[in-house]
Scaffold this motif. Structure first.
Motif, PDB file in Angstrom:
ATOM      1  N   GLY A   1      11.447  12.617   9.857  1.00 19.55           N
ATOM      2  CA  GLY A   1      12.160  11.516   9.228  1.00 19.55           C
ATOM      3  C   GLY A   1      11.404  10.856   8.099  1.00 19.55           C
ATOM      4  O   GLY A   1      11.860   9.838   7.554  1.00 19.55           O
ATOM      5  N   ILE A   2      10.260  11.411   7.714  1.00 16.75           N
ATOM      6  CA  ILE A   2       9.419  10.783   6.687  1.00 16.75           C
ATOM      7  C   ILE A   2      10.130  10.598   5.341  1.00 16.75           C
ATOM      8  O   ILE A   2      10.013   9.536   4.720  1.00 16.75           O
ATOM      9  N   PRO A   3      10.914  11.600   4.868  1.00 16.35           N
ATOM     10  CA  PRO A   3      11.612  11.381   3.589  1.00 16.35           C
ATOM     11  C   PRO A   3      12.643  10.253   3.631  1.00 16.35           C
ATOM     12  O   PRO A   3      13.091   9.797   2.580  1.00 16.35           O
ATOM     13  N   SER A   4      13.031   9.805   4.839  1.00 15.66           N
ATOM     14  CA  SER A   4      13.937   8.657   4.938  1.00 15.66           C
ATOM     15  C   SER A   4      13.208   7.359   4.614  1.00 15.66           C
ATOM     16  O   SER A   4      13.836   6.354   4.281  1.00 15.66           O
ATOM     17  N   ILE A   5      11.891   7.366   4.734  1.00 15.14           N
ATOM     18  CA  ILE A   5      11.086   6.167   4.540  1.00 15.14           C
ATOM     19  C   ILE A   5      10.394   6.172   3.183  1.00 15.14           C
ATOM     20  O   ILE A   5      10.381   5.176   2.461  1.00 15.14           O
ATOM     21  N   ILE A   6       9.803   7.304   2.838  1.00 13.53           N
ATOM     22  CA  ILE A   6       9.074   7.408   1.571  1.00 13.53           C
ATOM     23  C   ILE A   6       9.978   7.996   0.498  1.00 13.53           C
ATOM     24  O   ILE A   6      10.445   9.136   0.611  1.00 13.53           O
ATOM     25  N   SER A   7      10.232   7.225  -0.536  1.00 10.34           N
ATOM     26  CA  SER A   7      10.971   7.711  -1.698  1.00 10.34           C
ATOM     27  C   SER A   7       9.942   8.234  -2.699  1.00 10.34           C
ATOM     28  O   SER A   7       9.203   7.450  -3.304  1.00 10.34           O
TER      29      SER A   7
ATOM     30  N   LEU B   1       0.848  -1.201   0.000  1.00  4.21           N
ATOM     31  CA  LEU B   1       0.000   0.000   0.000  1.00  4.21           C
ATOM     32  C   LEU B   1       0.879   1.244   0.000  1.00  4.21           C
ATOM     33  O   LEU B   1       1.613   1.489   0.965  1.00  4.21           O
ATOM     34  N   PRO B   2       0.839   2.065  -1.047  1.00  8.45           N
ATOM     35  CA  PRO B   2       1.646   3.281  -1.088  1.00  8.45           C
ATOM     36  C   PRO B   2       1.171   4.295  -0.047  1.00  8.45           C
ATOM     37  O   PRO B   2      -0.011   4.334   0.311  1.00  8.45           O
ATOM     38  N   VAL B   3       2.091   5.124   0.405  1.00 10.32           N
ATOM     39  CA  VAL B   3       1.805   6.137   1.417  1.00 10.32           C
ATOM     40  C   VAL B   3       1.920   7.523   0.803  1.00 10.32           C
ATOM     41  O   VAL B   3       2.848   7.804   0.042  1.00 10.32           O
TER      42      VAL B   3
ATOM     43  N   SER C   1       6.600  -0.534  -2.896  1.00 14.85           N
ATOM     44  CA  SER C   1       6.391  -0.384  -1.453  1.00 14.85           C
ATOM     45  C   SER C   1       6.549  -1.722  -0.746  1.00 14.85           C
ATOM     46  O   SER C   1       7.152  -1.799   0.338  1.00 14.85           O
ATOM     47  N   TYR C   2       6.047  -2.798  -1.357  1.00 14.09           N
ATOM     48  CA  TYR C   2       6.202  -4.114  -0.738  1.00 14.09           C
ATOM     49  C   TYR C   2       7.645  -4.595  -0.810  1.00 14.09           C
ATOM     50  O   TYR C   2       8.170  -5.192   0.143  1.00 14.09           O
ATOM     51  N   SER C   3       8.307  -4.307  -1.906  1.00 16.63           N
ATOM     52  CA  SER C   3       9.718  -4.668  -2.038  1.00 16.63           C
ATOM     53  C   SER C   3      10.559  -3.979  -0.970  1.00 16.63           C
ATOM     54  O   SER C   3      11.455  -4.584  -0.370  1.00 16.63           O
TER      55      SER C   3
ATOM     56  N   ASN D   1       7.850   4.421  -3.628  1.00 14.12           N
ATOM     57  CA  ASN D   1       6.959   3.656  -2.747  1.00 14.12           C
ATOM     58  C   ASN D   1       5.842   4.509  -2.167  1.00 14.12           C
ATOM     59  O   ASN D   1       5.075   4.063  -1.315  1.00 14.12           O
ATOM     60  N   GLY D   2       5.770   5.757  -2.613  1.00 11.15           N
ATOM     61  CA  GLY D   2       4.756   6.683  -2.127  1.00 11.15           C
ATOM     62  C   GLY D   2       5.086   8.092  -2.583  1.00 11.15           C
ATOM     63  O   GLY D   2       5.902   8.284  -3.500  1.00 11.15           O
ATOM     64  N   PHE D   3       4.492   9.070  -1.892  1.00  7.52           N
ATOM     65  CA  PHE D   3       4.684  10.456  -2.304  1.00  7.52           C
ATOM     66  C   PHE D   3       4.700  11.356  -1.075  1.00  7.52           C
ATOM     67  O   PHE D   3       3.936  11.146  -0.129  1.00  7.52           O
ATOM     68  N   VAL D   4       5.583  12.353  -1.089  1.00  4.93           N
ATOM     69  CA  VAL D   4       5.624  13.334  -0.004  1.00  4.93           C
ATOM     70  C   VAL D   4       5.467  14.731  -0.608  1.00  4.93           C
ATOM     71  O   VAL D   4       6.026  15.034  -1.665  1.00  4.93           O
ATOM     72  N   PHE D   5       4.700  15.572   0.103  1.00  3.98           N
ATOM     73  CA  PHE D   5       4.434  16.927  -0.372  1.00  3.98           C
ATOM     74  C   PHE D   5       4.592  17.915   0.777  1.00  3.98           C
ATOM     75  O   PHE D   5       4.483  17.547   1.951  1.00  3.98           O
TER      76      PHE D   5
END
Length: 400
Positions: free
Chosen positions: A314-320, A305-307, A358-360, A324-328
């Motif tokens: 620290g969110i940009p360390s997890i979400i690329s 499930l994408p985030v 995201s699962y990978s 695997n998701g999106f940060v704004f």
């Protein structure tokens, strides 16, 4: 140096067998290490008995100055913790001490190496989290002093993100040789496989967009922005729903929001409810305004499930972003997230690609098996460096 199987004193201020504390992290850290063969001596809960003097200080700052006074960050409490730990360790044969918090080990005197594994420094939280944004001068002074003392006292400081590690180095001058980054895993029991995850991804369909908000703090985690996002998608012509799990907002909500409320991870029914929501939603939405690294991200990734979240902490360390998701940015979150969702859901192969990534990433980085293995290696390293594989009895005299 030769590898050893370290015997580790695991220090928590709470009962580490209780999954309700700290989102279950203290519990899952212990389980991950034990699963990899580390023998843990669990120390906790520790007693916090504020003195009359501390209660008076708290009343003064909170009544007279309208400032927050954190009892647990006073040196008297930290020294009390250290004394309790040293009494518990007397006569015990251990190789290292590990704590998910810095306060208990700040005044700890011992011959064995000390490690911390946590998600933020005190300095990283000040002015960031609401409860750290109006601190008294006493709490600011003692909080920084305790953090610096703890980091100087430890042989290893492991953080869950580059953001937290950078704070330790920049704010407290922690040497790079002591620093490591190891993300936490998913705090929910779940057995997944590529076959099952691919079936879940394919079954989501594209006739509507199902968003999931999973968090206990509606406002801090960005619940109102999640609602605005769902409304904007509907206004753009995309049928949309938002499921809320973990809290029951007091604000009036539109009919597209389904509030499930608090769900216990301690019951099979609760676990099944959360896993079902993660498997059937299209995106986990968390427009948080203050967060270190939300553990729910790993839980989402475990289901492919994408985030979609904000570019903070620290969110940009997890979400690329885009993988695997999106940060704004929080200021434009609703508009930018809506445009991205509309674009992604129009391209079935692109959505599947993000889900599978995201699962990978969950399999490679964000699960407790990997976290436990990496942390075990670090504990073995500091034990070998300090003791050359020979356990030393932790019999230091208590603080006075």
């Amino acid at each position: 140096m030769r590898a050893i199987q370290p015997r580790v004193a695991y220090v928590t201020t709470y009962d580490s067998n209780d999954v309700r504390h700290w989102s279950g992290l203290g519990f899952f850290i212990a389980k991950a290490l034990e699963r990899h063969g580390i023998e843990l001596l669990r120390l906790g809960p520790l007693a916090t008995i504020p003195s009359a003097w501390l209660r008076t200080k708290k009343r003064f700052f909170e009544t007279s100055q309208k400032k927050e006074f954190h009892l647990e960050r006073d040196p008297l409490v930290a020294k009390s913790y250290a004394n309790q730990i040293q009494r518990m360790l007397r006569g015990k044969d251990i190789d290292a001490i590990l704590s998910p918090g810095t306060i208990p080990i700040s005044y700890l005197q011992t011959c064995v190496p000390i490690a911390v594994w946590t998600d933020a420094t005190f300095g990283g939280l000040v002015g960031f989290y609401p409860e750290f944004s109006n601190l008294s001068s006493a709490t600011l002074k003692s909080g920084h002093a305790l953090e610096r003392r703890a980091l100087n006292n430890c042989s290893l400081a492991v953080y869950t993100s580059n953001w937290a590690a950078h704070s330790a180095a920049k704010t407290y001058g922690l040497e790079s040789r002591k620093l490591r980054v190891i993300p936490f895993g998913a705090n929910i029991e779940f057995e997944s496989s590529w076959h099952a995850v691919r079936i879940d991804i394919a079954s989501r369909g594209f006739s509507e967009c199902r968003l999931l908000f999973l968090g206990s703090d509606w406002n801090r985690k960005g619940g109102p922005a999640a609602v605005q996002l769902a409304l904007k998608l509907r206004e753009s012509g995309m049928p949309c729903s938002l499921t809320v799990i973990g809290c029951s907002p007091s604000q009036h909500l539109p009919d597209l929001v389904n509030v499930v409320g608090f769900v216990s991870k301690q019951s099979p029914e609760g676990i099944a409810t959360i896993n079902r929501a993660l498997a059937t939603s299209h995106f986990l939405i968390l427009p948080t305004i203050a967060d270190c690294v939300p553990v729910v991200f790993a839980e989402a990734f475990a289901h492919g499930l994408p985030v979609i979240s904000t570019n903070i902490g620290g969110i940009p360390s997890i979400i690329s972003h885009g993988k695997n998701g999106f940060v704004f940015n929080a200021e434009n979150f609703v508009t930018d997230a809506a445009n991205t969702i509309l674009e992604i859901l129009c391209k079935e192969t692109r959505y599947t690609e993000v889900c599978e990534q995201s699962y990978s990433d969950y399999l490679e980085y964000f699960n407790w098996n990997v976290a436990g293995r990496l942390m075990k290696a670090q504990l073995e390293r500091i034990c070998c460096e300090r003791h050359d594989g020979i356990a030393i009895e932790a019999d230091s005299a208590p603080n006075r």
